[in-house]
Design an enzyme around this catalytic site. Structure first.
Site, PDB file in Angstrom:
ATOM      1  N   GLY A   1       4.284  -7.525  -9.581  1.00 52.19           N
ATOM      2  CA  GLY A   1       4.376  -6.911  -8.263  1.00 52.19           C
ATOM      3  C   GLY A   1       4.230  -5.417  -8.352  1.00 52.19           C
ATOM      4  O   GLY A   1       4.233  -4.845  -9.448  1.00 52.19           O
ATOM      5  N   PRO A   2       4.119  -4.763  -7.181  1.00 54.52           N
ATOM      6  CA  PRO A   2       3.908  -3.315  -7.161  1.00 54.52           C
ATOM      7  C   PRO A   2       5.064  -2.531  -7.785  1.00 54.52           C
ATOM      8  O   PRO A   2       6.172  -3.070  -7.923  1.00 54.52           O
ATOM      9  CB  PRO A   2       3.804  -2.996  -5.659  1.00 54.52           C
ATOM     10  CG  PRO A   2       3.826  -4.278  -4.946  1.00 54.52           C
ATOM     11  CD  PRO A   2       4.245  -5.360  -5.867  1.00 54.52           C
ATOM     12  N   PRO A   3       4.820  -1.283  -8.158  1.00 48.03           N
ATOM     13  CA  PRO A   3       5.875  -0.471  -8.790  1.00 48.03           C
ATOM     14  C   PRO A   3       7.066  -0.266  -7.857  1.00 48.03           C
ATOM     15  O   PRO A   3       6.903  -0.206  -6.641  1.00 48.03           O
ATOM     16  CB  PRO A   3       5.195   0.892  -9.048  1.00 48.03           C
ATOM     17  CG  PRO A   3       3.759   0.692  -8.815  1.00 48.03           C
ATOM     18  CD  PRO A   3       3.566  -0.542  -8.021  1.00 48.03           C
TER      19      PRO A   3
ATOM     20  N   GLY B   1      11.813  -3.490  -7.964  1.00 51.19           N
ATOM     21  CA  GLY B   1      13.070  -4.028  -8.482  1.00 51.19           C
ATOM     22  C   GLY B   1      12.918  -4.972  -9.661  1.00 51.19           C
ATOM     23  O   GLY B   1      13.825  -5.752  -9.943  1.00 51.19           O
ATOM     24  N   LYS B   2      11.794  -4.899 -10.372  1.00 53.16           N
ATOM     25  CA  LYS B   2      11.571  -5.822 -11.493  1.00 53.16           C
ATOM     26  C   LYS B   2      12.574  -5.541 -12.627  1.00 53.16           C
ATOM     27  O   LYS B   2      13.154  -6.465 -13.190  1.00 53.16           O
ATOM     28  CB  LYS B   2      10.125  -5.705 -12.002  1.00 53.16           C
ATOM     29  CG  LYS B   2       9.119  -6.107 -10.927  1.00 53.16           C
ATOM     30  CD  LYS B   2       7.706  -6.109 -11.423  1.00 53.16           C
ATOM     31  CE  LYS B   2       7.129  -4.725 -11.616  1.00 53.16           C
ATOM     32  NZ  LYS B   2       7.024  -3.918 -10.385  1.00 53.16           N
TER      33      LYS B   2
ATOM     34  N   GLU C   1      -4.237  16.491  15.285  1.00 56.43           N
ATOM     35  CA  GLU C   1      -3.132  15.516  15.252  1.00 56.43           C
ATOM     36  C   GLU C   1      -2.916  14.881  16.620  1.00 56.43           C
ATOM     37  O   GLU C   1      -2.602  13.693  16.721  1.00 56.43           O
ATOM     38  CB  GLU C   1      -1.833  16.172  14.760  1.00 56.43           C
ATOM     39  CG  GLU C   1      -1.887  16.717  13.337  1.00 56.43           C
ATOM     40  CD  GLU C   1      -2.385  15.726  12.301  1.00 56.43           C
ATOM     41  OE1 GLU C   1      -2.204  14.513  12.496  1.00 56.43           O
ATOM     42  OE2 GLU C   1      -2.994  16.169  11.305  1.00 56.43           O
TER      43      GLU C   1
ATOM     44  N   HIS D   1      -5.207  12.025  17.091  1.00 55.86           N
ATOM     45  CA  HIS D   1      -4.694  10.787  16.467  1.00 55.86           C
ATOM     46  C   HIS D   1      -3.608  10.171  17.357  1.00 55.86           C
ATOM     47  O   HIS D   1      -3.591   8.970  17.579  1.00 55.86           O
ATOM     48  CB  HIS D   1      -4.037  11.095  15.120  1.00 55.86           C
ATOM     49  CG  HIS D   1      -4.998  11.419  14.016  1.00 55.86           C
ATOM     50  ND1 HIS D   1      -6.070  10.630  13.710  1.00 55.86           N
ATOM     51  CD2 HIS D   1      -5.018  12.447  13.119  1.00 55.86           C
ATOM     52  CE1 HIS D   1      -6.726  11.162  12.675  1.00 55.86           C
ATOM     53  NE2 HIS D   1      -6.106  12.271  12.304  1.00 55.86           N
TER      54      HIS D   1
ATOM     55  N   ASP E   1      -9.057  11.116   6.613  1.00 59.43           N
ATOM     56  CA  ASP E   1      -9.237  10.137   7.698  1.00 59.43           C
ATOM     57  C   ASP E   1     -10.492   9.316   7.465  1.00 59.43           C
ATOM     58  O   ASP E   1     -10.510   8.105   7.688  1.00 59.43           O
ATOM     59  CB  ASP E   1      -9.404  10.854   9.046  1.00 59.43           C
ATOM     60  CG  ASP E   1      -8.197  11.698   9.399  1.00 59.43           C
ATOM     61  OD1 ASP E   1      -7.103  11.387   8.901  1.00 59.43           O
ATOM     62  OD2 ASP E   1      -8.354  12.670  10.174  1.00 59.43           O
TER      63      ASP E   1
HETATM   64  P1  ATP Z   1       8.124  -0.290 -12.215  1.00 57.31           P
HETATM   65  O1  ATP Z   1       7.137  -1.394 -12.067  1.00 57.31           O
HETATM   66  O2  ATP Z   1       7.574   1.025 -11.768  1.00 57.31           O
HETATM   67  O3  ATP Z   1       8.810  -0.247 -13.540  1.00 57.31           O
HETATM   68  P2  ATP Z   1      10.295  -1.749 -11.027  1.00 57.31           P
HETATM   69  O4  ATP Z   1       9.739  -2.807 -10.127  1.00 57.31           O
HETATM   70  O5  ATP Z   1      10.775  -2.158 -12.363  1.00 57.31           O
HETATM   71  O6  ATP Z   1       9.265  -0.558 -11.132  1.00 57.31           O
HETATM   72  P3  ATP Z   1      12.935  -0.778 -10.685  1.00 57.31           P
HETATM   73  O7  ATP Z   1      12.905   0.096 -11.885  1.00 57.31           O
HETATM   74  O8  ATP Z   1      13.646  -2.058 -10.782  1.00 57.31           O
HETATM   75  O9  ATP Z   1      11.449  -1.042 -10.227  1.00 57.31           O
HETATM   76  O10 ATP Z   1      13.471   0.041  -9.437  1.00 57.31           O
HETATM   77  C1  ATP Z   1      13.583   1.437  -9.433  1.00 57.31           C
HETATM   78  C2  ATP Z   1      14.747   1.859  -8.563  1.00 57.31           C
HETATM   79  O11 ATP Z   1      14.450   1.557  -7.200  1.00 57.31           O
HETATM   80  C3  ATP Z   1      16.021   1.110  -8.853  1.00 57.31           C
HETATM   81  O12 ATP Z   1      16.791   1.786  -9.788  1.00 57.31           O
HETATM   82  C4  ATP Z   1      16.702   1.047  -7.502  1.00 57.31           C
HETATM   83  O13 ATP Z   1      17.433   2.225  -7.255  1.00 57.31           O
HETATM   84  C5  ATP Z   1      15.561   1.013  -6.526  1.00 57.31           C
HETATM   85  N1  ATP Z   1      15.197  -0.359  -6.117  1.00 57.31           N
HETATM   86  C6  ATP Z   1      13.993  -0.945  -6.298  1.00 57.31           C
HETATM   87  N2  ATP Z   1      13.976  -2.176  -5.773  1.00 57.31           N
HETATM   88  C7  ATP Z   1      15.201  -2.398  -5.266  1.00 57.31           C
HETATM   89  C8  ATP Z   1      15.812  -3.505  -4.604  1.00 57.31           C
HETATM   90  N3  ATP Z   1      15.134  -4.625  -4.360  1.00 57.31           N
HETATM   91  N4  ATP Z   1      17.101  -3.373  -4.223  1.00 57.31           N
HETATM   92  C9  ATP Z   1      17.785  -2.239  -4.452  1.00 57.31           C
HETATM   93  N5  ATP Z   1      17.266  -1.169  -5.071  1.00 57.31           N
HETATM   94  C10 ATP Z   1      15.992  -1.225  -5.470  1.00 57.31           C
END
Ligand code: ATP
Length: 498
Positions: free
Chosen positions: A110-112, A115-116, A337, A340, A411
C-alpha cells in the site's frame, strides 16, 4: 577436540610454571605478562560484543513494544485479515493437528504512511513475539555478499533476542522489500541477487517445530516489482492491502492522534476528516501535530478548527513562505484562483472550502476543495468538470489580462493527467483503445483537441461572472483568505443582481 587442546595447554602451562618456581626461577614477570594478556583478551572480547550489539542496525525495535491494534486507525479490513493470519501462529496445537504448514511471510502492500510498520509492531505484540526491523535499503552494498551476510545476521539476531527475552517467536519486519526483492534480471546485479537468495534460503529454513518460530513481515508499495520467487506459496503467501483510509478511517486516525491534545469543544473531527480527503495516516498525524504547534505559537489553551484547517493546508501545500509578490502579481494570482473557485462552485456547488492568496510551498495562492464524499469511480462528465476547474485559472487570466502566465503550469499537468486517465478508461471519442499503442503524436492530438474544446466551455462559463470576480478580488487582496461560506454568499448576491 579443540576443548581438550585448550585444557591440555592450560594444564601444561601451570605445571611448567610450578616446576620452574620449584627449581628456583623467578616466575613473577611471566605471571604479570599472563595477567596483562588475559586482561587485554577480555577487554577486546567485551568491546567486540558491544560492537555487535551497537552495530546491530537491524534491531531497531529493541524496546518492548506496547503498540496494539487499537492504536491503528481505519484499516479495519487489513487488521482483520492480519489477525486471522496471526492466529495460525498463536494456535500452534490446532495447526499441527490439521497438518497446516507454518505461515512464514506476510506481505503488506500500500501507499506510504498508511500504517504498515504499525501493523507489524502490533502483530509482534499480538503474538507475544520479539520485534526486529530493517529497511531493504540497509542491505544494499556495493560489495557482493555483504547484504547476504546482513540478512543472515538479522535472522540470527532475531533468534538470539527471542531466546534472551524468553519468547517463543520473533517477528522480522523488512520495510521497502522491493529494494532487495525486485525481479532478478539474470546477473546484472549480483549483489542484489545474493541478498535475495539469502532471504529465500532463510525463509525456506523456517520449520514449524523450530523454536523460536520466525514470522517475516515485509512492506512495499510496489508489489508488481517483486520477484515471483518471493511471493510464491510457502514464502510471502499472505498479501494484505493497506490502503489510504476512507472518511470513517480518517476520523478514527485523527481521534487516535488527538488523544493527548487539548481540542476545543467546537472541533468536529468528522469535518476535519472530510477536508483531508486522500490523506494517509502519517499525513493525518502530521495535521494534528501541526495544529497543536499553531495553537501553542498563538498561546492558545486549546486547538481550534482554524488551527486544524491551517494544518491541513500546510500538509497539503507546504509551509507558508514569505515570498514578496508585487501588487500586479498578487492581483493576477487572485484572479487566477477566483477562476478556479467560481467554476468549482458552478460544477460542484458547495465544494469550495477556502480561497487563499498566501504563498505556500510552490504556490502563490490556492483553492482548497472539500469533496462531499469519498469517491472511487468517475464518469466522463465528472472528469470533464475536473478539467474545467483546472483550466479556469488560465481562462480567468485571459479574460482579464488578455494573456496567460506560468502560474497555470501545474493546472495543465493536472488536466493532461485527467485526459490520460480518460483515454485509458475508454472515455473519449477514441473509444476503447490500447493506450500503449498510441504514438506521442496521437496523444498530443487527442489532448489538445479535448483541452481546447473544454477551454472554450470554461471561458463561456466564467464570462457571465465578471462582477463576482471584481467583488471577491477586493476582499481577497485585503484579507488574503476567503472562506467557502463567504464566497458562496458573494456568489448568491451576484446571481440575484444578474
Ligand atoms: P512507509 O511505507 O513509508 O514505511 P508505513 O505504511 O509503514 O509507511 P507507518 O510507518 O506505519 O507507515 O506510519 C507512519 C506514522 O503515521 C505512524 O507512526 C503513525 O503516527 C501514523 N499512522 C499511519 N497510519 C496510521 C493509522 N492507520 N493509524 C494511526 N496512525 C497512523
Amino acid at each position: 577436540m579443540s576443548k581438550y587442546w585448550k585444557e591440555l595447554l592450560i594444564g601444561g602451562g601451570i605445571a611448567t610454571l610450578g616446576f620452574l618456581a620449584y627449581i628456583g626461577y623467578n616466575i613473577v614477570p611471566v605471571l604479570i605478562a599472563i595477567a596483562i594478556g588475559t586482561l587485554l583478551f577480555f577487554a577486546i572480547k567485551s568491546r567486540g560484543n558491544l560492537a555487535t550489539a551497537g552495530g546491530d542496525r537491524h534491531a531497531r525495535g529493541r524496546v518492548p513494544l506496547e503498540l496494539s491494534f487499537d492504536e491503528i486507525g481505519g484499516q479495519e479490513r487489513a487488521k482483520q485479515e492480519l489477525i486471522e493470519a496471526l492466529d495460525f501462529l498463536v494456535k500452534q496445537d490446532e495447526i499441527a493437528r490439521f497438518g497446516i504448514r507454518p505461515l512464514k511471510g506476510i506481505l503488506l502492500t500500500g501507499p506510504p504512511g498508511t500504517g504498515k510498520t504499525l501493523l507489524a509492531k502490533a502483530a509482534a505484540r499480538y503474538t507475544d513475539s520479539v520485534y526486529v526491523a530493517a529497511s531493504g535499503s540497509e542491505f544494499v552494498e556495493m560489495y557482493v555478499g555483504v547484504g547476504a551476510g546482513r540478512i543472515r545476521d538479522m535472522f540470527k539476531n532475531a533468534r538470539q533476542k527471542a531466546a534472551k527475552a524468553g519468547k517463543s517467536s520473533a517477528v522480522v519486519f523488512i520495510d521497502e522489500i522491493d529494494v532487495i526483492g525486485g525481479k532478478r534480471d539474470g546477473g546484472q546485479h549480483r549483489e542484489y541477487d545474493q541478498t535475495l537468495n539469502q532471504l529465500l534460503t532463510e525463509m525456506d529454513g523456517i520449520h514449524t517445530s523450530e523454536s523460536p518460530r520466525i514470522l517475516i513481515m515485509a512492506a512495499t508499495n510496489r508489489k508488481e516489482m517483486l520477484d515471483p520467487a518471493l511471493i510464491r506459496p510457502g514464502r510471502f503467501d499472505r498479501h494484505i492491502g493497506v490502503e489510504l483510509p476512507d472518511k470513517k478511517g480518517r476520523e478514527h486516525i485523527l481521534g487516535i492522534h488527538a488523544r493527548n491534545k487539548p481540542l476545543h469543544a467546537s472541533v468536529e473531527l468528522s469535518r476535519v476528516a472530510e477536508e483531508s480527503f486522500g490523506f494517509s495516516g502519517a499525513q493525518l498525524e502530521s495535521v494534528m501535530n501541526e495544529a497543536a504547534i499553531y495553537a501553542m505559537r498563538e498561546q492558545q489553551q486549546e486547538i481550534s478548527h482554524a488551527h486544524l484547517s491551517s494544518a491541513i493546508d500546510k500538509v497539503m501545500m507546504g509551509e507558508k513562505t514569505d515570498r514578496e509578490a508585487t501588487r500586479e502579481e498578487r492581483e493576477r494570482v487572485a484572479i487566477h484562483e477566483l477562476g478556479h473557485a467560481i467554476s468549482a462552485e458552478l460544477v460542484r456547488p458547495g465544494s469550495v472550502s477556502t480561497v487563499a492568496l498566501s504563498p505556500r510551498g510552490q504556490a502563490l495562492g490556492y483553492v482548497r476543495h472539500h469533496p462531499q464524499q469519498d469517491q472511487y469511480l468517475y464518469t466522463r462528465e465528472f472528469l470533464e468538470g475536473q478539467i474545467i476547474i483546472a483550466l479556469s485559472g488560465a481562462a480567468a487570466e485571459e479574460m482579464f489580462y488578455g494573456s496567460r502566465s506560468t502560474g497555470s503550469r501545474g493546472d495543465f499537468d493536472q488536466a493532461m493527467n485527467i485526459v490520460r486517465t480518460m483515454v485509458e478508461s475508454g472515455l473519449t471519442e477514441l473509444g476503447i483503445i490500447d493506450s500503449s499503442m498510441m504514438t506521442p503524436d496521437s496523444w498530443a492530438k487527442i489532448s489538445s483537441s479535448m483541452l481546447e474544446r473544454l477551454m472554450e466551455r470554461t471561458k463561456d462559463v466564467l464570462n457571465g461572472h465578471r462582477q463576482l470576480f471584481l467583488s471577491s478580488l477586493d476582499i481577497l487582496l485585503t484579507e488574503e483568505t476567503l472562506s467557502g461560506e463567504r464566497f458562496r454568499e458573494l456568489m448568491r448576491e451576484d446571481l440575484q443582481s444578474a
